[in-house]
Design a protein around this motif. Structure first.
Motif, PDB file in Angstrom:
ATOM      1  N   LEU A 224       0.815  -1.208   0.000  1.00  0.00           N
ATOM      2  CA  LEU A 224       0.000   0.000   0.000  1.00  0.00           C
ATOM      3  C   LEU A 224       0.856   1.269   0.000  1.00  0.00           C
ATOM      4  CD1 LEU A 224      -2.807  -1.072   2.524  1.00  0.00           C
ATOM      5  CD2 LEU A 224      -2.850  -1.166   0.029  1.00  0.00           C
ATOM      6  N   VAL A 225       1.943   1.203  -0.732  1.00  0.00           N
ATOM      7  CA  VAL A 225       2.850   2.348  -0.816  1.00  0.00           C
ATOM      8  C   VAL A 225       2.131   3.565  -1.396  1.00  0.00           C
ATOM      9  CG1 VAL A 225       4.970   3.224  -1.867  1.00  0.00           C
ATOM     10  CG2 VAL A 225       4.863   0.860  -1.030  1.00  0.00           C
ATOM     11  N   GLY A 226       1.264   3.331  -2.341  1.00  0.00           N
ATOM     12  CA  GLY A 226       0.574   4.432  -2.998  1.00  0.00           C
ATOM     13  C   GLY A 226      -0.676   4.886  -2.278  1.00  0.00           C
ATOM     14  N   TYR A 227      -0.929   4.384  -1.085  1.00  0.00           N
ATOM     15  CA  TYR A 227      -2.162   4.712  -0.360  1.00  0.00           C
ATOM     16  C   TYR A 227      -1.849   5.083   1.090  1.00  0.00           C
ATOM     17  CZ  TYR A 227      -4.115   2.340  -4.417  1.00  0.00           C
ATOM     18  OH  TYR A 227      -4.431   1.962  -5.694  1.00  0.00           O
ATOM     19  N   PRO A 228      -1.163   6.208   1.308  1.00  0.00           N
ATOM     20  CA  PRO A 228      -0.754   6.579   2.671  1.00  0.00           C
ATOM     21  C   PRO A 228      -1.928   6.784   3.621  1.00  0.00           C
ATOM     22  CG  PRO A 228      -0.437   8.416   1.146  1.00  0.00           C
ATOM     23  CD  PRO A 228      -0.729   7.207   0.306  1.00  0.00           C
ATOM     24  N   GLY A 229      -3.022   7.343   3.111  1.00  0.00           N
ATOM     25  CA  GLY A 229      -4.184   7.537   3.979  1.00  0.00           C
ATOM     26  C   GLY A 229      -4.752   6.214   4.455  1.00  0.00           C
ATOM     27  N   LEU A 230      -4.770   5.233   3.563  1.00  0.00           N
ATOM     28  CA  LEU A 230      -5.276   3.916   3.925  1.00  0.00           C
ATOM     29  C   LEU A 230      -4.349   3.228   4.928  1.00  0.00           C
ATOM     30  CD1 LEU A 230      -7.277   1.633   3.595  1.00  0.00           C
ATOM     31  CD2 LEU A 230      -6.096   0.950   1.485  1.00  0.00           C
ATOM     32  N   VAL A 231      -3.044   3.364   4.723  1.00  0.00           N
ATOM     33  CA  VAL A 231      -2.079   2.774   5.658  1.00  0.00           C
ATOM     34  C   VAL A 231      -2.279   3.343   7.061  1.00  0.00           C
ATOM     35  CG1 VAL A 231       0.361   2.630   6.272  1.00  0.00           C
ATOM     36  CG2 VAL A 231      -0.351   2.231   3.912  1.00  0.00           C
ATOM     37  N   ASN A 232      -2.427   4.664   7.128  1.00  0.00           N
ATOM     38  CA  ASN A 232      -2.627   5.292   8.434  1.00  0.00           C
ATOM     39  C   ASN A 232      -3.945   4.863   9.072  1.00  0.00           C
ATOM     40  OD1 ASN A 232      -0.209   6.605   8.315  1.00  0.00           O
ATOM     41  ND2 ASN A 232      -1.045   8.597   7.749  1.00  0.00           N
ATOM     42  N   ALA A 233      -4.974   4.735   8.246  1.00  0.00           N
ATOM     43  CA  ALA A 233      -6.266   4.297   8.775  1.00  0.00           C
ATOM     44  C   ALA A 233      -6.178   2.875   9.316  1.00  0.00           C
ATOM     45  CB  ALA A 233      -7.333   4.379   7.679  1.00  0.00           C
ATOM     46  N   ILE A 234      -5.457   2.010   8.615  1.00  0.00           N
ATOM     47  CA  ILE A 234      -5.285   0.634   9.086  1.00  0.00           C
ATOM     48  C   ILE A 234      -4.518   0.617  10.396  1.00  0.00           C
ATOM     49  CG2 ILE A 234      -4.113  -1.553   8.604  1.00  0.00           C
ATOM     50  CD1 ILE A 234      -4.844  -1.154   5.658  1.00  0.00           C
ATOM     51  N   GLU A 235      -3.497   1.464  10.489  1.00  0.00           N
ATOM     52  CA  GLU A 235      -2.720   1.508  11.729  1.00  0.00           C
ATOM     53  C   GLU A 235      -3.579   1.985  12.898  1.00  0.00           C
ATOM     54  OE1 GLU A 235       0.640   3.875  10.795  1.00  0.00           O
ATOM     55  OE2 GLU A 235       1.663   2.287   9.684  1.00  0.00           O
ATOM     56  N   LEU A 236      -4.455   2.947  12.617  1.00  0.00           N
ATOM     57  CA  LEU A 236      -5.375   3.373  13.667  1.00  0.00           C
ATOM     58  C   LEU A 236      -6.320   2.237  14.040  1.00  0.00           C
ATOM     59  CD1 LEU A 236      -6.653   7.015  13.005  1.00  0.00           C
ATOM     60  CD2 LEU A 236      -5.547   6.106  15.049  1.00  0.00           C
ATOM     61  N   TYR A 237      -6.787   1.540  13.020  1.00  0.00           N
ATOM     62  CA  TYR A 237      -7.725   0.444  13.264  1.00  0.00           C
ATOM     63  C   TYR A 237      -7.057  -0.677  14.041  1.00  0.00           C
ATOM     64  CZ  TYR A 237     -12.008  -2.080  12.314  1.00  0.00           C
ATOM     65  OH  TYR A 237     -13.200  -2.701  12.447  1.00  0.00           O
ATOM     66  N   LEU A 238      -5.808  -0.953  13.699  1.00  0.00           N
ATOM     67  CA  LEU A 238      -5.102  -2.067  14.333  1.00  0.00           C
ATOM     68  C   LEU A 238      -4.285  -1.607  15.523  1.00  0.00           C
ATOM     69  CD1 LEU A 238      -3.925  -4.172  11.273  1.00  0.00           C
ATOM     70  CD2 LEU A 238      -5.912  -4.454  12.711  1.00  0.00           C
ATOM     71  N   ASN A 239      -4.866  -0.750  16.328  1.00  0.00           N
ATOM     72  CA  ASN A 239      -4.172  -0.395  17.558  1.00  0.00           C
ATOM     73  C   ASN A 239      -4.197  -1.612  18.472  1.00  0.00           C
ATOM     74  OD1 ASN A 239      -6.506  -0.244  19.518  1.00  0.00           O
ATOM     75  ND2 ASN A 239      -7.176   1.286  18.028  1.00  0.00           N
ATOM     76  N   PRO A 240      -3.420  -1.645  19.548  1.00  0.00           N
ATOM     77  CA  PRO A 240      -3.327  -2.845  20.380  1.00  0.00           C
ATOM     78  C   PRO A 240      -4.666  -3.374  20.863  1.00  0.00           C
ATOM     79  CG  PRO A 240      -1.606  -1.305  20.998  1.00  0.00           C
ATOM     80  CD  PRO A 240      -2.473  -0.593  19.998  1.00  0.00           C
ATOM     81  N   GLU A 241      -5.633  -2.472  21.098  1.00  0.00           N
ATOM     82  CA  GLU A 241      -6.917  -2.971  21.585  1.00  0.00           C
ATOM     83  C   GLU A 241      -7.722  -3.654  20.486  1.00  0.00           C
ATOM     84  OE1 GLU A 241      -6.183   0.413  22.214  1.00  0.00           O
ATOM     85  OE2 GLU A 241      -5.395   0.006  24.206  1.00  0.00           O
TER      86      GLU A 241
END
Length: 744
Positions: free
Chosen positions: A719-736
């Motif tokens: 997802l190199v070309g989709y920085p917004g999506l990468v950040n959203a996934i990282e928010l979604y996949l927080n430890p909780e």
């Protein structure tokens, strides 16, 4: 991190601390609502919207929750307090509901400002926690905002008031004020949309900035609905992209190929089978064989009805791995189930499981059991056989995860009843393999398609739908003691009839019978799927294993019946002994907790009586009744309940009695308990991460999002070309949140 921090993210402004924008008030949002950044606050969406011109029906107001409602003051009376200094203001508000006025009592201690403003006839918006006092709905010291009945501006009168998930220290109004400050200063250019531009253009989705504006400050309520539609797709897309990326990255890992070996243990085993595999077993077996022969790790979920033969399919996969020089580990959730698997697999394999032993097959293997209750000598022997490779199949509970367990060449992990294990446990077992092992997880709880796409989207899914030849149908009946108290005598007579014909009977109770109260096989809380379960009358005395077992002698119909007791707190050796005696037919009736829910296989058992069946969820009841009718004799399940016929929990019992189709029941289960904890509390300790997406209602949206996500990940796995999506996934996949994605 906030449970709702999912919908949108950027690399700049949405990641900025709220304190920079709001100053000291941001500390309240952080402390009481766990909101720390601009993005987290904007994703703390309103739960509903009130119309200024409409009063809230007080009958619909929930007790013991923070609420915001619009009502009219009916009366207000101030008086001095008798026991301490000061004034007490008592206000009665009304909803002016047609057909009867709904009322609520407000109490203000030293509410001098409220005394001046809350005059009879005034309309206001009130916020606070609803309690019951002397049988009446009450708000104590609620916050309020006066509303003008005579405002000439129709836009103002019609503009919806957003109501946010709030707490006592931070009202919905205060949250709205904070959101307004953020929206007024937000720069749309700094928002990086997780939804690709081409997709947004194709579906005519509004911009992310506009969606935030309309969901928080709609001019009319329809604006909010349009914004919710945008975020609904976004939730589905971000989740599906996360699953697709995980699947793509897993496919890159290297695994040791375990191709079929002609003339090996698998061929010998198939030749020994006294029956023919079902078409489904053979088809799924071929799929697993191809997966195991690949040099990338298999990650597959095998689901199937109770008794559909999943274990046999898994055993054939294990034998293929052993033929290729590897080992298989079977992880079971309880010692009773691990022991059952060991006995069943050893018995099924016969001489093939006696490698190196007198009378065993020359090229046979060994099946060893490893549990926490084994003595030192037994444990050392099992550990040695696993480490040396003499044991091709190692069966165990959590004991398999301990540091001193070593494998010679672990090639396949089979996880039975996967929902009972966390990600850490699965990963611990994986770490014991030199290369990424193949993984097969099994569940006898059928999963609706939309749930499978949403929760298990990173796994390949295979399904067994047909039952093997010889399996008899199970008839299920409700036994409503509220309507027919005498039917309990008929239940025991029915049990005696089965026993007199040489069959055996299970009686399942919802609790063990000590101070711990309601519990499962280890005394833990039962899986109570529907909210209405907890609404069962408190006066209902639950049946316990200990008490029922002790009173069997007083049941005339069961005179001279040989009975046993089984629950999770018994000594492991005693549990094994009781289960062994029941398995061998020495015990005619077994009183147990849900310890017998999965894996227990006694072909001679034909009747299951479930006491207080309303205390169990649909899938649990379906699992439990699958323990009978396994040996060619018809099975019967009696769902005993003391609840009134119109109690909401009886709907679940009626559903289970109406069909044995597990997929139909799983859909009904999902509908009855709504979204509940599918992605929320049960997996991550918080509320559901899905704010607008409803798995039962939005299957088409999920499918579209899945297709879009898979297409994007196929072309750009990182997802190199989709920085917004990468950040959203990282928010979604927080430890909780990560647990639910890894739970397979």
């Amino acid at each position: 991190m906030a449970d709702s921090a999912v919908a949108g993210v950027s690399t700049s402004e949405l990641d900025v601390s709220l304190e920079r924008h709001l100053g000291p008030p941001a500390k309240l949002l952080a402390k009481h609502l766990n909101l720390h950044t601009v993005g987290q606050l904007l994703n703390h969406f309103p739960r509903n919207y009130l119309k200024r011109g409409e009063l809230t029906p007080i009958a619909d107001v929930p007790v013991d929750e923070e609420v915001t409602l619009i009502a009219r003051v009916q009366s207000a009376n101030a008086r001095r307090m008798r026991t301490r200094k000061g004034m007490l203001l008592e206000v009665i508000i009304t909803d002016d509901a047609a057909g009867g006025i709904g009322q609520m009592n407000l109490t203000y201690f030293n509410g001098y400002g409220a005394e001046r403003e809350l005059l009879p006839g005034v309309r206001a918006m009130f916020s606070g926690k609803v309690t019951m006092y002397r049988g009446k709905l009450t708000l104590t010291n609620p916050k309020y905002v006066l509303l003008d009945d005579d405002d000439d501006n129709p836009d103002y009168v019609n503009k919806p008031i957003p109501v946010y998930p709030a707490v006592d220290k931070v009202s919905s109004e205060r949250i709205a004020m904070a959101v307004g400050i953020i929206l007024d200063t937000l720069d749309p250019a700094h928002l990086i949309d997780p939804v690709p531009e081409a997709v947004a253009r194709r579906d005519k989705l509004m911009s992310l900035a506009q969606a935030y504006e309309l969901v928080h400050r709609p001019a009319v309520v329809e604006d909010a609905y349009r914004a919710q539609h945008r975020f609904r797709y976004q939730e589905a897309f971000v989740l599906q992209a996360a699953l697709a990326r995980r699947r793509a990255l897993t496919a890159r890992e290297e695994a040791t190929a375990r191709p079929p070996h002609h003339g090996g243990l698998l061929d010998q085993f198939d030749a020994r089978l006294p029956f023919t595999l079902t078409n489904g077993q053979r088809e799924v077996g071929d799929v697993l064989a191809a997966d195991l022969a690949g040099d990338h790790p298999m990650n597959r979920l095998l689901q199937g009805e109770v008794g559909s033969g999943k274990t046999l399919v898994a055993l054939r996969a294990m034998l293929q791995v052993i033929d290729a020089g590897g080992q298989a580990a079977l992880l079971a959730p309880t010692e009773v189930l691990a022991l059952q698997h060991h006995q069943s697999l050893t018995r099924t394999l016969g001489p093939l499981a006696e490698g190196g032993m007198l009378g065993g097959a020359l090229d046979g293997t060994r099946v060893v059991l490893l549990t926490g209750s084994m003595n030192t000598a037994q444990r050392k022997k099992a550990l040695l056989e696993a480490a040396s490779g003499d044991a091709g199949i190692v069966i165990g509970t959590h004991a398999l995860l301990s540091e001193n367990v070593r494998f010679f060449d672990l090639g396949l992990i089979v996880v039975d009843e996967q929902h009972r294990f966390g990600v850490e446990q699965r990963d611990l077992l994986r770490s014991k393999a030199a290369a990424s092992p193949h993984v097969l997880v099994m569940t006898a709880t059928p999963i609706p398609r939309t749930v499978a796409m949403t929760v298990f989207g990173d796994l390949e899914i295979s399904t067994l739908t047909e039952l093997p030849a010889g399996r008899s149908p199970i008839s299920t009946h409700e036994v409503g003691l509220a309507e027919h108290p005498a039917w309990i005598q008929r239940v025991w007579s029915r049990a005696r009839e089965e026993i007199d014909t040489g069959r055996q009977v299970y009686v399942v109770c919802p609790k063990i019978g000590d101070e711990a109260g309601t519990g499962g096989e280890d005394g833990s809380a039962l899986e109570l799927y529907s909210p209405d379960v907890q609404a069962a009358p408190s006066k209902q005395e639950l049946t316990s294993v200990v008490e029922l077992y002790g009173s069997l002698a007083e049941v005339p119909q069961l005179e001279s019946v040989t009975a046993g007791m089984l629950h999770g707190r018994m000594d492991p050796a005693e549990k094994a002994s009781v289960m062994g005696r029941f398995n061998d037919g020495d015990l005619q009736l077994l009183v147990a907790t849900t310890v017998i829910e999965v894996g227990v296989d006694v072909p001679n058992a034909t009747l299951m009586v479930i006491m207080d069946a309303d205390r169990f969820g649909i899938s649990q009841l379906h699992q439990l009744r699958g323990r009978v009718g396994r040996g060619g004799h018809a099975g019967t399940c009696l769902l005993v309940t003391s609840l009134e016929a119109d109690h909401p929990s009886r709907e679940r019992l009626a559903a289970v009695a109406s069909t044995t189709d597990g997929f139909e029941l799983s859909q009904k289960d999902l509908e009855l308990r709504r979204e509940g904890n599918i992605l929320g509390a049960s997996q991550s300790g918080g509320r559901s991460a899905l704010r607008f997406l409803r798995i039962t209602q939005h299957g088409k949206i999920i499918e579209k999002a899945r297709s879009d996500a898979q297409e994007i990940v196929a072309g750009d796995p990182e997802l190199v070309g989709y920085p917004g999506l990468v950040n959203a996934i990282e928010l979604y996949l927080n430890p909780e949140k990560e647990a639910f994605l890894e739970r397979g």
